[in-house]
Structure formats: structure tokens, C-alpha cells
Design an enzyme around this catalytic site. Sequence first.
Site, PDB file in Angstrom:
ATOM      1  N   LYS A  70     -20.399  60.444  70.869  1.00  0.00           N
ATOM      2  CA  LYS A  70     -20.129  60.797  72.264  1.00  0.00           C
ATOM      3  C   LYS A  70     -21.324  61.491  72.891  1.00  0.00           C
ATOM      4  CE  LYS A  70     -15.166  61.157  71.454  1.00  0.00           C
ATOM      5  NZ  LYS A  70     -14.052  62.030  71.082  1.00  0.00           N
TER       6      LYS A  70
ATOM      7  N   GLN B 131     -12.002  67.805  70.543  1.00  0.00           N
ATOM      8  CA  GLN B 131     -11.847  66.753  69.535  1.00  0.00           C
ATOM      9  C   GLN B 131     -10.615  67.020  68.671  1.00  0.00           C
ATOM     10  OE1 GLN B 131     -13.815  63.921  69.158  1.00  0.00           O
ATOM     11  NE2 GLN B 131     -12.236  63.317  67.703  1.00  0.00           N
TER      12      GLN B 131
ATOM     13  N   ASP C  34     -10.058  63.563  78.953  1.00  0.00           N
ATOM     14  CA  ASP C  34      -9.271  62.813  77.979  1.00  0.00           C
ATOM     15  C   ASP C  34      -7.871  62.513  78.503  1.00  0.00           C
ATOM     16  OD1 ASP C  34      -9.787  61.533  75.611  1.00  0.00           O
ATOM     17  OD2 ASP C  34      -9.147  63.163  74.318  1.00  0.00           O
TER      18      ASP C  34
END
Length: 297
Positions: free
Chosen positions: A50, A94, A117
Site C-alpha cells: 500500500k 490494518q 476503508d
Amino acid sequence: MSGRIIDGKAVAARVRADVAAAVKQLPAQPALAVVLVGDDPASQVYVASKGKMTTEVGMRSVEIRLPKETTQDELIARVAALSADPEIDGILVQLPLPKHISEPAVLAVIDPMKDVDGLTEASAGKLVLGGPGLRPCTPVGCVILAKTERPDLTGANVVVIGRSILVGKPAALLFLEQNATVTIAHSKTRDLKMVCRSADILVAAVGRPEMVRGDWVRPGAIVIDVGTNRVPAPEKGEGKTKLVGDVCFPEAIEVAAAVTPSPGGVGPMTIACLLRNTVLAACARRGWTVPEALAAG
């Protein structure tokens, strides 16, 4: 006759190119912060990827790596600080987190305008209500891949196998936004095979290796395989493994019009859509006009 392979890597590359073009038109450089707690090998690989792709499209990458002993209060404080930081446009924590940390408690402190997200309750609520907001990356990728084969999804019969809050439920809502007729199927669905065979577009997101067989697929359907499962691969040597999807690809490709492979299908789209969300978040927060490269998406 075999169906087409939907190349997720190629489609993701086009999305990233659009993001890079959009970034060049912005007044300032957007910034994405990724928080990693612990030393899970897979998570470390994801975070590194990422970060690399964030910088490649011209954005600023901020990586915060914390030891697995980090307490829940400490993590919440770090995430809250990122939410308050005017220089940060997107925040991604994460997952999974260490077992002693509550994921909902941490996600709750992410500013919804920075929730790239799309996992906060506020983001989920906006999706359900049809309001503007950031959408979950993997489900968005599923819709984009389906539209490469069928640009207008109006009236399409879509069956989503799986009802998770990460993929199944938001994917169903996103296809509904495209005016498709959506069925959510799951482990308690009666005659699951026949339900799947009714689909023009079949989305498999159950986490069970090769559960969807060729005779579950309607001839000419589009199959989007979200699954990534590691299974034994004795043909590669003792103790070796390989990745397979939730769909038995060799069987499905002989029946369907098009199928995403796994790996190489939905996976690459997740990061591409994350980068796209970061630009959209920056524009919404800072009052910038969304660049034309992303405005149509």
C-alpha cells in the site's frame, strides 16, 4: 468454449493511472496514513504494498508501525490524533488487530471523512441510506470488475454468496445502487446451487476453497471470486501450498462468460480503490473539485 478471464491486475492498473492523473490536478498532495500493529507477516506485506503504490500515484504515504504489545488505549490515541491531523486525508487501520484490542472500538475513532476503508458505522450507515460517503474498497472493486463485462448493470440478477460486513453486505448494497436485482445467499440458504444458477452476476465471498462448482454457474454468467484461500499443494512438493478462490476456476471458466481468477482478480482492485478513496476523501475534506479522471466513477 471457455469464458474470458477478467484481468484484475490490468483493471487495477487503469484505476491507479486515473488516480495518478487526478492527483496531478489537485492543489496539494493528499496523504494516506496506514496503521499496523504487530508483526503479522501477511499484514506487513500488505502495508508495504500500500505504501509503495501510494507514493507511485503521487500521494504521501504515512506508515505507523506499532508493537503487538500496544494497548487498546494507546492505539485509540494514535488513531484519534490522525483523525485530528489536518494534513492526513485518509486513515486505514490494518486488520486483523491483536486479540486484546477491540477492532470496533478502534474503528469508531476514525473520522468518517477519512475512513478510506469504508468500515466505520458512519460509512456503513451512509451506504445503507444512499448518502454520499466513502465505500468499502473490495466491494467497490467487485462492481468495477463486473462493469468491465457489463457496463450497465440495470436489471441484472446479482447473487452475492456471503453476508459479512466487510464484503457481502456492502457488495449487495453497491450492486443495488447500480439498479441490479440483488439476492444475498449464505450458509442457511435453501438450494444454494439453484439460487446461484439464477445469477447473471455471481459474487462469491464465503472464504471456502472452491465451494462454487461449475454446475453452480448459469451459462453466460459473470463470476466475481473474492476468495483467497491457502490450501495444500502436494503436486508442488511436500508441505507446499497454493492460493485458490471460493470458485473452482477450471470448472467455472468452461461455463461462464467471464470469471475473475484468484489470485489476480479482485485482490489488486482493493488497493487501487483504496487510493481512489483517498483522493475522494481529500477533495471532500478540503473542498476541492473532484478531478475529471475520477468524477465519473
